[in-house]
Design a protein around this motif. Structure first.
Motif, short mmCIF file in Angstrom:
data_model
loop_
_atom_site.label_atom_id
_atom_site.label_comp_id
_atom_site.label_asym_id
_atom_site.label_seq_id
_atom_site.Cartn_x
_atom_site.Cartn_y
_atom_site.Cartn_z
N LEU A 104 -25.28 -29.45 79.64
CA LEU A 104 -24.14 -29.15 78.77
C LEU A 104 -24.17 -30.05 77.52
O LEU A 104 -23.90 -29.59 76.41
CB LEU A 104 -22.81 -29.36 79.51
N ALA A 105 -24.51 -31.31 77.70
CA ALA A 105 -24.58 -32.24 76.58
C ALA A 105 -25.74 -31.85 75.64
O ALA A 105 -25.59 -31.92 74.41
CB ALA A 105 -24.76 -33.67 77.07
N THR A 106 -26.87 -31.45 76.21
CA THR A 106 -28.00 -31.02 75.39
C THR A 106 -27.62 -29.81 74.54
O THR A 106 -27.93 -29.75 73.34
CB THR A 106 -29.22 -30.68 76.29
N GLU A 107 -26.93 -28.88 75.15
CA GLU A 107 -26.49 -27.69 74.42
C GLU A 107 -25.47 -28.05 73.34
O GLU A 107 -25.53 -27.53 72.22
CB GLU A 107 -25.91 -26.66 75.39
N ALA A 108 -24.55 -28.95 73.64
CA ALA A 108 -23.56 -29.38 72.65
C ALA A 108 -24.25 -30.07 71.47
O ALA A 108 -23.88 -29.85 70.31
CB ALA A 108 -22.54 -30.31 73.29
N ARG A 109 -25.26 -30.88 71.76
CA ARG A 109 -26.02 -31.52 70.68
C ARG A 109 -26.76 -30.49 69.84
O ARG A 109 -26.81 -30.59 68.62
CB ARG A 109 -26.99 -32.55 71.26
N VAL A 169 -21.86 -36.75 72.07
CA VAL A 169 -21.08 -35.50 72.07
C VAL A 169 -19.97 -35.66 73.11
O VAL A 169 -20.11 -36.41 74.07
CB VAL A 169 -21.94 -34.25 72.40
N ARG A 170 -18.88 -34.95 72.88
CA ARG A 170 -17.75 -34.99 73.81
C ARG A 170 -17.58 -33.60 74.42
O ARG A 170 -17.60 -32.60 73.70
CB ARG A 170 -16.48 -35.40 73.08
N ASP A 207 -23.76 -39.80 75.60
CA ASP A 207 -24.44 -40.48 74.51
C ASP A 207 -25.94 -40.55 74.80
O ASP A 207 -26.34 -41.05 75.85
CB ASP A 207 -23.88 -41.89 74.32
N LEU A 208 -26.73 -40.01 73.91
CA LEU A 208 -28.18 -40.07 74.03
C LEU A 208 -28.67 -40.95 72.89
O LEU A 208 -28.65 -40.55 71.72
CB LEU A 208 -28.80 -38.67 73.94
N ALA A 209 -29.08 -42.16 73.24
CA ALA A 209 -29.49 -43.13 72.24
C ALA A 209 -30.77 -42.68 71.54
O ALA A 209 -31.63 -42.03 72.14
CB ALA A 209 -29.72 -44.50 72.89
#
Length: 178
Positions: free
Chosen positions: A77-82, A92-93, A104-106
Protein backbone atom coordinates in the motif's frame (compact mmCIF):
# COMPACT_ATOMS: atom_id res chain seq x y z
CA UNK A 1 23.08 -20.71 36.88
CA UNK A 2 19.47 -20.16 37.92
CA UNK A 3 18.75 -17.16 40.10
CA UNK A 4 15.83 -17.17 42.50
CA UNK A 5 14.78 -13.64 43.18
CA UNK A 6 12.29 -11.69 45.16
CA UNK A 7 10.94 -8.23 44.52
CA UNK A 8 12.69 -6.94 47.66
CA UNK A 9 16.02 -5.29 46.94
CA UNK A 10 18.54 -5.77 49.69
CA UNK A 11 21.80 -3.96 50.17
CA UNK A 12 24.84 -6.06 49.25
CA UNK A 13 25.76 -8.30 52.14
CA UNK A 14 22.29 -8.18 53.77
CA UNK A 15 22.30 -11.34 55.96
CA UNK A 16 18.51 -11.63 55.68
CA UNK A 17 18.70 -11.99 51.92
CA UNK A 18 21.83 -13.77 50.76
CA UNK A 19 22.76 -13.89 47.07
CA UNK A 20 21.20 -14.88 44.72
CA UNK A 21 17.90 -14.07 46.41
CA UNK A 22 18.82 -10.43 46.92
CA UNK A 23 19.90 -9.79 43.35
CA UNK A 24 17.75 -7.09 41.75
CA UNK A 25 15.89 -7.97 38.58
CA UNK A 26 16.24 -5.96 35.39
CA UNK A 27 12.90 -4.25 36.02
CA UNK A 28 14.35 -2.80 39.26
CA UNK A 29 17.35 -1.12 37.59
CA UNK A 30 15.62 2.10 36.48
CA UNK A 31 14.71 2.70 40.14
CA UNK A 32 18.26 2.17 41.42
CA UNK A 33 21.05 4.71 41.00
CA UNK A 34 24.13 3.80 38.98
CA UNK A 35 26.17 4.19 42.18
CA UNK A 36 23.98 1.62 43.99
CA UNK A 37 24.20 -0.77 41.06
CA UNK A 38 27.98 -0.33 40.95
CA UNK A 39 28.10 -1.30 44.64
CA UNK A 40 26.64 -4.75 43.86
CA UNK A 41 29.04 -7.71 43.93
CA UNK A 42 30.59 -8.71 40.59
CA UNK A 43 28.64 -11.98 40.41
CA UNK A 44 25.35 -10.06 40.67
CA UNK A 45 26.52 -7.58 38.05
CA UNK A 46 27.55 -10.46 35.78
CA UNK A 47 24.14 -12.07 36.18
CA UNK A 48 22.38 -8.77 35.40
CA UNK A 49 24.65 -8.12 32.41
CA UNK A 50 23.94 -11.60 31.03
CA UNK A 51 20.21 -11.18 31.61
CA UNK A 52 20.19 -7.73 29.98
CA UNK A 53 21.98 -9.13 26.93
CA UNK A 54 19.48 -11.96 26.65
CA UNK A 55 16.55 -9.56 27.07
CA UNK A 56 18.03 -7.20 24.47
CA UNK A 57 18.37 -10.02 21.92
CA UNK A 58 14.82 -11.15 22.69
CA UNK A 59 13.42 -7.63 22.21
CA UNK A 60 15.41 -7.24 18.97
CA UNK A 61 13.83 -10.47 17.68
CA UNK A 62 10.36 -9.29 18.69
CA UNK A 63 10.93 -5.91 16.99
CA UNK A 64 12.19 -7.59 13.82
CA UNK A 65 9.13 -9.89 13.72
CA UNK A 66 6.75 -6.97 14.27
CA UNK A 67 8.51 -4.84 11.62
CA UNK A 68 8.25 -7.74 9.15
CA UNK A 69 4.52 -8.07 9.87
CA UNK A 70 3.97 -4.33 9.38
CA UNK A 71 5.91 -4.45 6.10
CA UNK A 72 3.71 -7.34 4.93
CA UNK A 73 0.54 -5.53 5.91
CA UNK A 74 1.36 -2.02 4.67
CA UNK A 75 4.38 -2.30 2.35
CA UNK A 76 2.49 -2.71 -0.93
CA UNK A 77 0.00 0.00 0.00
CA UNK A 78 2.85 2.39 0.83
CA UNK A 79 4.64 1.55 -2.44
CA UNK A 80 1.47 2.30 -4.38
CA UNK A 81 0.92 5.56 -2.46
CA UNK A 82 4.49 6.62 -3.27
CA UNK A 83 4.00 5.70 -6.93
CA UNK A 84 0.81 7.78 -7.10
CA UNK A 85 2.65 10.67 -5.45
CA UNK A 86 5.43 10.39 -8.02
CA UNK A 87 8.18 9.58 -5.56
CA UNK A 88 10.36 6.54 -5.04
CA UNK A 89 11.25 7.22 -1.39
CA UNK A 90 10.15 9.36 1.51
CA UNK A 91 7.08 9.42 3.72
CA UNK A 92 3.50 8.61 2.83
CA UNK A 93 0.48 8.55 5.12
CA UNK A 94 -2.20 5.88 4.86
CA UNK A 95 -5.40 5.34 6.80
CA UNK A 96 -6.38 2.00 8.33
CA UNK A 97 -9.65 2.54 10.13
CA UNK A 98 -9.05 5.21 12.74
CA UNK A 99 -5.28 4.75 12.60
CA UNK A 100 -2.85 6.79 10.54
CA UNK A 101 -0.03 4.68 9.14
CA UNK A 102 3.14 6.64 8.42
CA UNK A 103 5.35 4.67 6.04
CA UNK A 104 8.81 6.14 5.58
CA UNK A 105 11.24 4.73 3.04
CA UNK A 106 14.61 6.37 3.57
CA UNK A 107 16.69 7.43 0.60
CA UNK A 108 20.29 6.28 0.76
CA UNK A 109 22.60 7.59 -1.90
CA UNK A 110 26.09 6.22 -2.51
CA UNK A 111 28.55 8.05 -4.71
CA UNK A 112 31.32 6.36 -6.67
CA UNK A 113 34.42 7.95 -5.13
CA UNK A 114 36.64 7.39 -8.14
CA UNK A 115 34.15 9.01 -10.52
CA UNK A 116 33.60 11.90 -8.11
CA UNK A 117 37.37 12.41 -8.01
CA UNK A 118 37.39 12.61 -11.81
CA UNK A 119 34.58 15.18 -11.71
CA UNK A 120 36.49 17.26 -9.14
CA UNK A 121 39.51 17.29 -11.45
CA UNK A 122 37.34 18.37 -14.40
CA UNK A 123 35.84 21.19 -12.33
CA UNK A 124 39.33 22.33 -11.27
CA UNK A 125 40.61 22.12 -14.86
CA UNK A 126 37.71 24.32 -15.94
CA UNK A 127 38.83 26.93 -13.40
CA UNK A 128 35.93 26.44 -10.99
CA UNK A 129 36.01 25.66 -7.28
CA UNK A 130 34.94 22.02 -6.67
CA UNK A 131 33.88 22.95 -3.10
CA UNK A 132 30.91 24.75 -4.65
CA UNK A 133 29.63 21.39 -5.91
CA UNK A 134 30.96 18.64 -3.68
CA UNK A 135 32.08 18.13 -0.10
CA UNK A 136 35.66 17.02 -0.03
CA UNK A 137 37.09 15.21 2.96
CA UNK A 138 40.28 13.34 3.63
CA UNK A 139 40.63 10.28 5.83
CA UNK A 140 43.59 8.25 6.97
CA UNK A 141 43.19 4.63 8.03
CA UNK A 142 44.51 4.28 11.58
CA UNK A 143 46.02 0.94 10.62
CA UNK A 144 47.98 2.55 7.78
CA UNK A 145 48.99 5.47 10.00
CA UNK A 146 50.39 3.07 12.61
CA UNK A 147 52.45 1.33 9.90
CA UNK A 148 54.04 4.55 8.61
CA UNK A 149 57.60 5.51 9.51
CA UNK A 150 57.77 7.89 12.48
CA UNK A 151 58.91 10.82 10.31
CA UNK A 152 55.77 10.60 8.17
CA UNK A 153 53.58 10.18 11.26
CA UNK A 154 55.09 13.35 12.77
CA UNK A 155 54.18 15.30 9.64
CA UNK A 156 50.54 14.24 9.92
CA UNK A 157 50.34 14.56 13.71
CA UNK A 158 49.04 18.19 13.75
CA UNK A 159 46.04 17.09 11.65
CA UNK A 160 45.23 14.11 13.89
CA UNK A 161 42.86 14.13 16.86
CA UNK A 162 42.25 10.98 18.86
CA UNK A 163 38.95 10.56 20.69
CA UNK A 164 37.82 7.51 22.59
CA UNK A 165 34.51 5.77 22.34
CA UNK A 166 32.33 4.47 25.14
CA UNK A 167 33.91 2.09 27.63
CA UNK A 168 32.68 -1.48 27.28
CA UNK A 169 33.01 -3.91 30.17
CA UNK A 170 32.12 -7.57 30.04
CA UNK A 171 31.98 -9.69 33.18
CA UNK A 172 32.98 -13.33 32.85
CA UNK A 173 32.49 -15.89 35.58
CA UNK A 174 35.59 -17.91 36.50
CA UNK A 175 35.74 -21.25 34.68
CA UNK A 176 36.18 -23.13 37.97
CA UNK A 177 32.92 -21.78 39.37
CA UNK A 178 30.68 -22.77 36.47
Amino acid sequence: MTLHRSNRIAKPGDPKMPFPTNCPVLANLPEISAREIAALPADMLAALQFEAGEAFQHIKAIKARLDAALALKYGDLATEARRLAGKDSGTVRLRDGTTTVVADLAKRVDWDQEKLGQMVERIRAAGDDPAEYVEISFKVSERKYAAWPEAIQQGFEPARTVRTGQLGIQLLADEAEQ
